[in-house]
Design an enzyme around this catalytic site. Sequence first.
Site, short mmCIF file in Angstrom:
data_model
loop_
_atom_site.label_atom_id
_atom_site.label_comp_id
_atom_site.label_asym_id
_atom_site.label_seq_id
_atom_site.Cartn_x
_atom_site.Cartn_y
_atom_site.Cartn_z
N ASP A 43 58.61 60.88 -37.63
CA ASP A 43 59.08 61.48 -36.38
C ASP A 43 58.25 62.72 -36.04
O ASP A 43 58.28 63.70 -36.78
CB ASP A 43 60.56 61.86 -36.55
CG ASP A 43 61.28 62.08 -35.24
OD1 ASP A 43 60.60 62.24 -34.21
OD2 ASP A 43 62.53 62.12 -35.24
N ASP A 44 57.50 62.67 -34.94
CA ASP A 44 56.76 63.83 -34.44
C ASP A 44 55.66 64.30 -35.40
O ASP A 44 55.65 65.45 -35.84
CB ASP A 44 57.71 65.02 -34.19
CG ASP A 44 58.44 64.93 -32.87
OD1 ASP A 44 58.64 63.81 -32.38
OD2 ASP A 44 58.83 65.97 -32.33
N CYS A 83 60.60 60.71 -28.09
CA CYS A 83 61.27 59.86 -29.08
C CYS A 83 61.82 58.54 -28.54
O CYS A 83 61.39 57.47 -28.93
CB CYS A 83 62.39 60.64 -29.76
SG CYS A 83 61.81 61.94 -30.86
N ASP A 254 56.13 58.13 -34.46
CA ASP A 254 56.45 57.73 -33.09
C ASP A 254 55.58 58.36 -32.02
O ASP A 254 55.38 57.79 -30.95
CB ASP A 254 57.93 57.95 -32.78
CG ASP A 254 58.38 59.39 -32.91
OD1 ASP A 254 57.61 60.24 -33.38
OD2 ASP A 254 59.54 59.67 -32.53
N HIS A 255 55.03 59.55 -32.27
CA HIS A 255 54.08 60.21 -31.37
C HIS A 255 53.64 61.50 -32.02
O HIS A 255 54.21 61.95 -33.01
CB HIS A 255 54.71 60.48 -29.99
CG HIS A 255 55.95 61.31 -30.05
ND1 HIS A 255 55.93 62.68 -30.23
CD2 HIS A 255 57.26 60.97 -29.98
CE1 HIS A 255 57.17 63.13 -30.26
NE2 HIS A 255 58.00 62.12 -30.11
#
Length: 486
Positions: A43-44, A83, A254-255
């Site tokens: 995540d992130d 997200c 995710d990014h």
Amino acid sequence: MRRFLKIPIFVFLAILFLGCNTVISKEKKRYVKKPNLIFYLADDQDVYDYGCYGNEKVNTSAVDRLAKEGMIFNNAFTAQAICAPSRSQLFTGKYPLKNGCFANHTATRPDIKSVTTQMKNLGYEVVLAGKSHVKPANVYQWDREWEPVPKKDVPRDYIPLDSIEGYFKTSKKPFCMFITSKYPHGKYFDVDNPNAEDIKFYPFNENKKNNPEYIKSKAGYYRSIEEDNAQIEAVLKLVDDYLHDNTLFIYSADHGVSGKFTVKDIGLKVPFVVRWPKVIKPGTTSNQLIHYTDVLPTFMNIAGGKSTGDLDGNSFLPILQGEDVEVNKYVYGVRTNQNILNSEIFPSRMIRDKRYKYIRNFNSIEVVEQNLTGKPNVDYFIKRGANAHKNEPLEELYDLRNDPFEQNNIAQNPELQRIKEELKQDLFSWMKAQGDFLDDSVGNMPIITPKGKKGFKLDQDTPRRKIPDSIKNTLKKNDYTIIEHW
């Protein structure tokens, strides 16, 4: 027939049994060939913050191991650096505008067939272990779903390792499992006496080398990455202990956090590492363009099915099997600032091939006067959005081969106008096919809100955005463009 009738009954039964057993054996062999599919999603986390992607100052030994044992993709993308929209395309095989989740915390269209339906139809159990951040429940009908596990004195919850281990031990069917970590997403660990020399800087953040607050945050982020690395190592041990070689394991994030909410590569380019023993040659690399919308078609392909025509993605199974083939000529990106804390009106779209990238900022300061409606209360927010991003022009073009960090906008280079126009026209065609609420015209700047709900409250304060009292609560229902399915 007479000869057949003379066969003793016990011989006939034996022949019948052996024949059935052969069919069963063939069916069992076919069943065993279906691999388990595991997708670990962080995540992130920036693609540039991994050892295997060139950052020697951060501990990502588990992902680095996967890269040595499998394949690393250098051109993998999500369409939105936020997200919920990022995850929705991973689970649906459709870009955010088509699947409906193109603003954070909003839902996928209720008629979408997601990975849960598609893979169940191909004989798989579909499991979510960790963070969800997608809805509605009728679209995402997981066979099993386990929430993240809280722990004391740490900034984030953990993946449900005990549940994952129990499932690995007892699973009877091929499964598709998404293990979705809450790390390294902030809040980060608190690191005492951080040192700038322990951080790797790039062109997009090297101006912050002497910023103590930034260095402390970055050190905490590195520490959170290390914590997630321990979780990945634990999962890989469980895979090695309980599952056979016929298990496909994908790692991604995710990014990127440094480009969150933007359409720059630092937000949309993602790490993507795949291990599949006996299929993927260890230590291989792919430079082909792949996208999160490609994951579901690939999984369906691996499971013995075919991608349905309404999906945006394409299977990259041939790449995993050793063929260097083009999966996508272009990938696309979306920026929707509404429904985030700042909530300024500044939508953007992006198209990219392997070398060139075109960005259109539809409410840039260059065209804001043409976007105004004549309604003072609406125009206040349109102007506010343009001024909040006044350094971002209407058009951006980057030569990513020579400028991978997008530092030099060459949109006005006369020698590149043909390339820019080709990218622009393909982008507009894609937007139309996606059902975008924007188009190629200037003077179309809708403010969006969900149907039948209170909306995004552009005219109210948020923790990060203050609205003058004179303009608060002045927007009416007919000032908005209603998004039907939200």
